[in-house]
Design a protein around this motif. Structure first.
Motif, PDB file in Angstrom:
ATOM      1  N   GLY A   8       5.837  -7.790 -10.178  1.00  0.00           N
ATOM      2  CA  GLY A   8       5.291  -7.431  -8.863  1.00  0.00           C
ATOM      3  C   GLY A   8       5.958  -6.169  -8.366  1.00  0.00           C
ATOM      4  N   GLY A  10       5.076  -4.483  -5.462  1.00  0.00           N
ATOM      5  CA  GLY A  10       4.622  -4.250  -4.088  1.00  0.00           C
ATOM      6  C   GLY A  10       5.798  -3.833  -3.236  1.00  0.00           C
ATOM      7  N   MET A  11       5.795  -4.241  -1.962  1.00  0.00           N
ATOM      8  CA  MET A  11       6.828  -3.742  -1.044  1.00  0.00           C
ATOM      9  C   MET A  11       8.204  -4.322  -1.366  1.00  0.00           C
ATOM     10  SD  MET A  11       4.826  -3.109   2.479  1.00  0.00           S
ATOM     11  CE  MET A  11       6.017  -1.899   3.022  1.00  0.00           C
ATOM     12  N   ALA A  12       8.260  -5.582  -1.780  1.00  0.00           N
ATOM     13  CA  ALA A  12       9.565  -6.180  -2.106  1.00  0.00           C
ATOM     14  C   ALA A  12      10.035  -5.724  -3.492  1.00  0.00           C
ATOM     15  CB  ALA A  12       9.460  -7.709  -2.064  1.00  0.00           C
ATOM     16  N   ALA A  34       0.682  -5.332 -11.116  1.00  0.00           N
ATOM     17  CA  ALA A  34      -0.732  -5.548 -11.431  1.00  0.00           C
ATOM     18  C   ALA A  34      -1.604  -4.433 -10.858  1.00  0.00           C
ATOM     19  CB  ALA A  34      -1.175  -6.909 -10.885  1.00  0.00           C
ATOM     20  N   GLU A  35      -1.184  -3.860  -9.715  1.00  0.00           N
ATOM     21  CA  GLU A  35      -1.959  -2.743  -9.154  1.00  0.00           C
ATOM     22  C   GLU A  35      -1.617  -1.487  -9.952  1.00  0.00           C
ATOM     23  OE1 GLU A  35      -2.563  -2.817  -4.680  1.00  0.00           O
ATOM     24  OE2 GLU A  35      -0.795  -4.067  -4.853  1.00  0.00           O
ATOM     25  N   ARG A  42       2.103  -1.110   2.212  1.00  0.00           N
ATOM     26  CA  ARG A  42       0.946  -1.951   2.549  1.00  0.00           C
ATOM     27  C   ARG A  42       0.761  -2.046   4.068  1.00  0.00           C
ATOM     28  NH1 ARG A  42      -1.246  -4.771  -1.122  1.00  0.00           N
ATOM     29  NH2 ARG A  42       0.585  -4.910  -2.451  1.00  0.00           N
ATOM     30  N   ILE A  79       1.666  -9.755 -15.414  1.00  0.00           N
ATOM     31  CA  ILE A  79       2.344 -10.788 -16.204  1.00  0.00           C
ATOM     32  C   ILE A  79       1.488 -12.051 -16.133  1.00  0.00           C
ATOM     33  CG2 ILE A  79       4.389 -12.297 -16.295  1.00  0.00           C
ATOM     34  CD1 ILE A  79       4.752  -9.433 -17.404  1.00  0.00           C
ATOM     35  N   THR A 106       5.734 -11.418  -6.412  1.00  0.00           N
ATOM     36  CA  THR A 106       4.271 -11.340  -6.569  1.00  0.00           C
ATOM     37  C   THR A 106       3.520 -11.374  -5.241  1.00  0.00           C
ATOM     38  OG1 THR A 106       4.386 -13.714  -7.031  1.00  0.00           O
ATOM     39  CG2 THR A 106       4.114 -12.260  -8.923  1.00  0.00           C
ATOM     40  N   GLY A 107       4.249 -11.475  -4.113  1.00  0.00           N
ATOM     41  CA  GLY A 107       3.607 -11.368  -2.798  1.00  0.00           C
ATOM     42  C   GLY A 107       2.594 -12.463  -2.517  1.00  0.00           C
ATOM     43  N   ARG A 130      -6.359  -6.688   1.793  1.00  0.00           N
ATOM     44  CA  ARG A 130      -4.962  -6.859   1.390  1.00  0.00           C
ATOM     45  C   ARG A 130      -4.404  -5.631   0.668  1.00  0.00           C
ATOM     46  NH1 ARG A 130      -0.206  -9.601   2.430  1.00  0.00           N
ATOM     47  NH2 ARG A 130       1.140  -9.249   0.662  1.00  0.00           N
ATOM     48  N   LEU A 156      -3.850  -8.956  11.414  1.00  0.00           N
ATOM     49  CA  LEU A 156      -4.551  -8.118  10.442  1.00  0.00           C
ATOM     50  C   LEU A 156      -6.010  -7.893  10.838  1.00  0.00           C
ATOM     51  CD1 LEU A 156      -3.305  -7.114   7.879  1.00  0.00           C
ATOM     52  CD2 LEU A 156      -4.549  -8.855   6.628  1.00  0.00           C
ATOM     53  N   GLU A 283       7.043 -12.172  -0.022  1.00  0.00           N
ATOM     54  CA  GLU A 283       6.130 -13.192   0.495  1.00  0.00           C
ATOM     55  C   GLU A 283       5.868 -14.348  -0.453  1.00  0.00           C
ATOM     56  OE1 GLU A 283       2.455 -11.648   2.044  1.00  0.00           O
ATOM     57  OE2 GLU A 283       3.460 -10.665   3.693  1.00  0.00           O
ATOM     58  N   LEU A 294       6.410 -10.858   6.714  1.00  0.00           N
ATOM     59  CA  LEU A 294       6.677  -9.526   7.257  1.00  0.00           C
ATOM     60  C   LEU A 294       7.523  -8.735   6.282  1.00  0.00           C
ATOM     61  CD1 LEU A 294       7.570 -10.576  10.916  1.00  0.00           C
ATOM     62  CD2 LEU A 294       5.456  -9.495  10.154  1.00  0.00           C
ATOM     63  N   VAL A 295       7.499  -7.415   6.473  1.00  0.00           N
ATOM     64  CA  VAL A 295       8.198  -6.582   5.498  1.00  0.00           C
ATOM     65  C   VAL A 295       9.720  -6.573   5.697  1.00  0.00           C
ATOM     66  CG1 VAL A 295       8.016  -4.358   6.728  1.00  0.00           C
ATOM     67  CG2 VAL A 295       7.997  -4.423   4.244  1.00  0.00           C
ATOM     68  N   LYS A 328      -0.441  -2.482  15.235  1.00  0.00           N
ATOM     69  CA  LYS A 328      -0.687  -1.054  15.009  1.00  0.00           C
ATOM     70  C   LYS A 328      -2.168  -0.792  15.270  1.00  0.00           C
ATOM     71  CE  LYS A 328       0.629  -1.502  10.789  1.00  0.00           C
ATOM     72  NZ  LYS A 328       0.694  -2.959  10.834  1.00  0.00           N
TER      73      LYS A 328
HETATM   74  C1  LIG Z   1      -3.118  -4.386   6.336  1.00  0.00           C
HETATM   75  C2  LIG Z   1      -1.758  -5.021   6.425  1.00  0.00           C
HETATM   76  C3  LIG Z   1      -0.947  -4.721   7.531  1.00  0.00           C
HETATM   77  C4  LIG Z   1       0.334  -5.283   7.620  1.00  0.00           C
HETATM   78  N1  LIG Z   1       1.102  -4.961   8.712  1.00  0.00           N
HETATM   79  C5  LIG Z   1       2.375  -5.415   8.764  1.00  0.00           C
HETATM   80  C6  LIG Z   1       3.242  -5.024   9.853  1.00  0.00           C
HETATM   81  O1  LIG Z   1       2.856  -4.310  10.780  1.00  0.00           O
HETATM   82  N2  LIG Z   1       4.533  -5.462   9.812  1.00  0.00           N
HETATM   83  C7  LIG Z   1       5.004  -6.234   8.790  1.00  0.00           C
HETATM   84  O2  LIG Z   1       6.183  -6.563   8.797  1.00  0.00           O
HETATM   85  N3  LIG Z   1       4.196  -6.651   7.775  1.00  0.00           N
HETATM   86  C8  LIG Z   1       2.905  -6.255   7.743  1.00  0.00           C
HETATM   87  N4  LIG Z   1       2.093  -6.646   6.689  1.00  0.00           N
HETATM   88  C9  LIG Z   1       2.651  -7.571   5.678  1.00  0.00           C
HETATM   89  C10 LIG Z   1       3.440  -6.811   4.619  1.00  0.00           C
HETATM   90  O3  LIG Z   1       2.639  -5.843   4.014  1.00  0.00           O
HETATM   91  C11 LIG Z   1       3.966  -7.795   3.585  1.00  0.00           C
HETATM   92  O4  LIG Z   1       4.893  -8.648   4.241  1.00  0.00           O
HETATM   93  C12 LIG Z   1       4.654  -7.131   2.398  1.00  0.00           C
HETATM   94  O5  LIG Z   1       3.765  -6.310   1.704  1.00  0.00           O
HETATM   95  C13 LIG Z   1       5.228  -8.206   1.442  1.00  0.00           C
HETATM   96  O6  LIG Z   1       5.729  -7.603   0.290  1.00  0.00           O
HETATM   97  P1  LIG Z   1       5.655  -8.334  -1.146  1.00  0.00           P
HETATM   98  O7  LIG Z   1       6.230  -7.370  -2.114  1.00  0.00           O
HETATM   99  O8  LIG Z   1       6.206  -9.682  -1.039  1.00  0.00           O
HETATM  100  O9  LIG Z   1       4.102  -8.496  -1.442  1.00  0.00           O
HETATM  101  P2  LIG Z   1       3.058  -7.364  -1.812  1.00  0.00           P
HETATM  102  O10 LIG Z   1       3.338  -6.127  -1.057  1.00  0.00           O
HETATM  103  O11 LIG Z   1       1.721  -7.988  -1.674  1.00  0.00           O
HETATM  104  O12 LIG Z   1       3.322  -7.052  -3.346  1.00  0.00           O
HETATM  105  C14 LIG Z   1       3.099  -7.967  -4.381  1.00  0.00           C
HETATM  106  C15 LIG Z   1       2.677  -7.180  -5.600  1.00  0.00           C
HETATM  107  O13 LIG Z   1       2.802  -8.002  -6.757  1.00  0.00           O
HETATM  108  C16 LIG Z   1       1.698  -7.746  -7.614  1.00  0.00           C
HETATM  109  N5  LIG Z   1       1.508  -8.886  -8.513  1.00  0.00           N
HETATM  110  C17 LIG Z   1       1.098 -10.136  -8.198  1.00  0.00           C
HETATM  111  N6  LIG Z   1       1.072 -10.918  -9.301  1.00  0.00           N
HETATM  112  C18 LIG Z   1       1.480 -10.149 -10.328  1.00  0.00           C
HETATM  113  C19 LIG Z   1       1.651 -10.387 -11.720  1.00  0.00           C
HETATM  114  N7  LIG Z   1       1.402 -11.586 -12.255  1.00  0.00           N
HETATM  115  N8  LIG Z   1       2.061  -9.364 -12.502  1.00  0.00           N
HETATM  116  C20 LIG Z   1       2.324  -8.143 -11.955  1.00  0.00           C
HETATM  117  N9  LIG Z   1       2.176  -7.861 -10.645  1.00  0.00           N
HETATM  118  C21 LIG Z   1       1.763  -8.854  -9.838  1.00  0.00           C
HETATM  119  C22 LIG Z   1       0.545  -7.547  -6.640  1.00  0.00           C
HETATM  120  O14 LIG Z   1      -0.517  -6.870  -7.276  1.00  0.00           O
HETATM  121  C23 LIG Z   1       1.221  -6.719  -5.549  1.00  0.00           C
HETATM  122  O15 LIG Z   1       1.139  -5.351  -5.828  1.00  0.00           O
HETATM  123  C24 LIG Z   1       0.802  -6.141   6.591  1.00  0.00           C
HETATM  124  C25 LIG Z   1      -0.022  -6.451   5.492  1.00  0.00           C
HETATM  125  C26 LIG Z   1      -1.285  -5.909   5.405  1.00  0.00           C
HETATM  126  C27 LIG Z   1      -2.176  -6.241   4.221  1.00  0.00           C
END
Ligand SMILES: Cc1cc2nc3c(=O)[nH]c(=O)nc-3n(C[C@H](O)[C@H](O)[C@H](O)COP(=O)(O)OP(=O)(O)OC[C@H]3O[C@@H](n4cnc5c(N)ncnc54)[C@H](O)[C@@H]3O)c2cc1C
Length: 485
Positions: A8, A10-12, A34-35, A42, A79, A106-107, A130, A156, A283, A294-295, A328
């Motif tokens: 994953g 993404g943001m984390a 995956a993206e 995000r 994965i 993996t969010g 998303r 959202l 997440e 939240l981020v 926002k």
């Molecule tokens: C439009 C929008 C607005 C938001 N606004 C806010 C805000 O104002 N404040 C705030 O705090 N939070 C906000 N959030 C929430 C914030 O974006 C999330 O809390 C944050 O992105 C979580 O990070 P993460 O890495 O856990 O998940 P994600 O950012 O979703 O990243 C997970 C990544 O893992 C990848 N993945 C999943 N499974 C696999 C696999 N099997 N193999 C490889 N890759 C994989 C996914 O494709 C994705 O890219 C918002 C979210 C959205 C969608």
């Protein structure tokens, strides 16, 4: 040699990789995303939808960074299986990679309700919100469109609705609960928000669900034509955005036999309680019964995990996070924190409230044992920074409660003044950056918000603290310029 494998990006996940490299230049590090595109912020997708940012402005890690820092980044590779016994991950491209430590990030995935009309996937024009790809699809559908329906009136959904209304669409939000943003707002604030949105051309239909998506045949194929409500009513729509909540993406972890509740259950060292060689952040993880959406907690976890795995701070622990939300949406000021639902009938808490629905203002603070445990600032957020600090540090409150709601009243500062702010106060919630860190950065030569952001990351999350960071930088400039003696 097997090292750390991150699933994953993404943001984390992407933050963990950069934090890890900051601390350890040699540890073998592989990240699967995956993206296909570079990781992006995000949180700022709502700004992209509203036209306030372009997709190319929200990137987090430049693709060339990976090569320069010896990170094996597999973008666009998913994965598909974790073999914990052999400590291997299997990827969608057939590759098999060994790990010493596996970090699952993996969010979440957007929930798509099982509605008639979604059987073979969503028809063109209907999108769950998303990812950046989703955002691009919504923008394409909005091109030349007149009517939009947003299903879901949470944070959202409202950000999506505001973005589409700003593009000239007539927007209806359909929401199951009795008031908008019911997780963060009490009913009074929800009503004021609905009225404010109404003035911006957004209708809210409350306490009703969508029972089906309707489609029509167009030259380009089947596309959405509107939604049916549970009472039989039909709302015509060229665009339907589904903002019905998210579900932690734990399928891989579940199949691998890790303990799952709502998320992957972790301890304060972010280790899966089933297997200490597997960590989970963001997440998809669950600590102390909570899955954070939240981020700020995701980024805090990323830094703590990097400290633990690089052994730069072996005592680092995640002990939970406070939840502070800022909407926002252009022309809608809204900040909330903590427990906001208490009413006057609760003998243990003190509630101070002001409402001026006609002007779109609703303010509320919830106090317990002389500490702030929750707040809503809608329509006017001049004291948001001060309240955030009081909430964050559980500091004793001034006896004049009105000053918590009204900047400038009874000698309270006119706004969140950098002068009064203690150095320990957190200015950037997303990145946990204090005023003292910004001051230190300024003392080392950073003279603009961009320079401070580059060194501390302040303001690079949701961007809600940008004015505060600018205020501190300007104040420090003025201090320097002021004649002494
Ligand atoms: C439009 C929008 C607005 C938001 N606004 C806010 C805000 O104002 N404040 C705030 O705090 N939070 C906000 N959030 C929430 C914030 O974006 C999330 O809390 C944050 O992105 C979580 O990070 P993460 O890495 O856990 O998940 P994600 O950012 O979703 O990243 C997970 C990544 O893992 C990848 N993945 C999943 N499974 C696999 C696999 N099997 N193999 C490889 N890759 C994989 C996914 O494709 C994705 O890219 C918002 C979210 C959205 C969608």
């Amino acid at each position: 040699m097997s090292g750390i494998v991150v699933v994953g990006n993404g943001m984390a996940g992407s933050r963990f990789v950069t934090e890890m490299r900051d601390r350890d230049r040699k540890m073998p590090l592989t990240v699967f995303g995956a993206e296909a595109q570079q990781p992006y912020n995000r949180v700022l997708l709502s700004n992209v939808l509203a036209g306030a940012s372009r997709p190319d402005q929200i990137g987090l890690v430049d693709p060339s960074w990976y090569e320069r820092h010896g990170v094996d980044a597999r973008l666009g590779v998913e994965i598909v299986r974790i073999d914990r016994e052999r400590r291997l991950v299997h990827a969608s491209d057939g590759g098999v990679t060994p790990y010493r430590t596996l970090v699952i990030a993996t969010g979440s995935t957007a929930i798509v309700p099982p509605l008639p009309g979604t059987g073979d996937g969503l028809p063109a024009g209907a999108v769950a919100f998303r990812t950046l790809d989703d955002c691009v699809r919504i923008l394409e559908a909005a091109e030349g469109a007149k009517h939009a329906v947003v299903v879901g009136g949470g944070l959202l959904g409202i950000e999506a609705a505001r973005g589409l209304a700003g593009r000239g669409l007539d927007v209806t939000v359909v929401h199951l609960a009795g008031h908008l943003m019911e997780r963060q707002l009490d009913p009074g604030a929800g009503r004021v928000l609905a009225r404010t949105l109404g003035r911006l051309g957004i209708r809210a239909r409350l306490e009703i669900s969508v029972s089906a998506l309707r489609t029509e045949e167009a030259a380009s194929g089947t596309r959405v034509s509107g939604v049916e409500l549970a009472n039989g009513e039909f709302l015509s729509a060229d665009v339907v955005v589904l903002a019905c909540g998210v579900r932690p993406d734990v399928a891989l972890a579940r199949e691998a036999g890790l303990e799952i509740d709502r998320g992957i259950v972790v301890d304060e060292m972010l280790r899966s309680v089933s297997d200490p060689s597997v960590r989970a952040i963001g997440e998809c993880s669950q600590y102390g019964g909570t899955v954070y959406g939240l981020v700020a907690p995701a980024w805090e976890q990323a830094a703590i995990l990097a400290d633990l795995l690089a052994e730069t701070d072996v005592d680092a622990r995640f002990t939970g996070a406070r939840e502070i939300t800022r909407l926002k949406a252009a022309s809608v000021e809204l900040a909330t924190m903590g427990e906001t639902h208490h009413g006057d009938e609760d003998p243990d808490v003190e509630v101070v409230r002001f409402a001026d629905p006609a002007r779109g203002t609703y303010k509320k603070v919830v106090i317990k044992d002389d500490r702030l445990i929750g707040a809503i600032l809608l329509g006017e957020t001049g004291t948001a920074g001060t309240l955030t600090q009081l909430y964050d540090r559980a500091a004793p409150l001034p006896s004049d409660r009105l000053s918590l709601l009204f900047p400038g009243i009874n000698g309270a500062p006119v706004s969140d003044s950098p002068v009064r702010m203690p150095d320990a106060a957190t200015v950037c919630q997303c990145n946990n950056v204090s005023k003292g860190q910004i001051r230190a950065c300024w003392e080392h030569g950073a003279r603009t918000v961009e320079e401070v952001a580059a060194r501390t990351r302040a303001s690079t999350g949701c961007g809600g603290c940008r004015d505060a960071v600018e205020g501190i930088v300007c104040w420090l400039d003025e201090q320097e310029a002021a004649p002494t003696g």
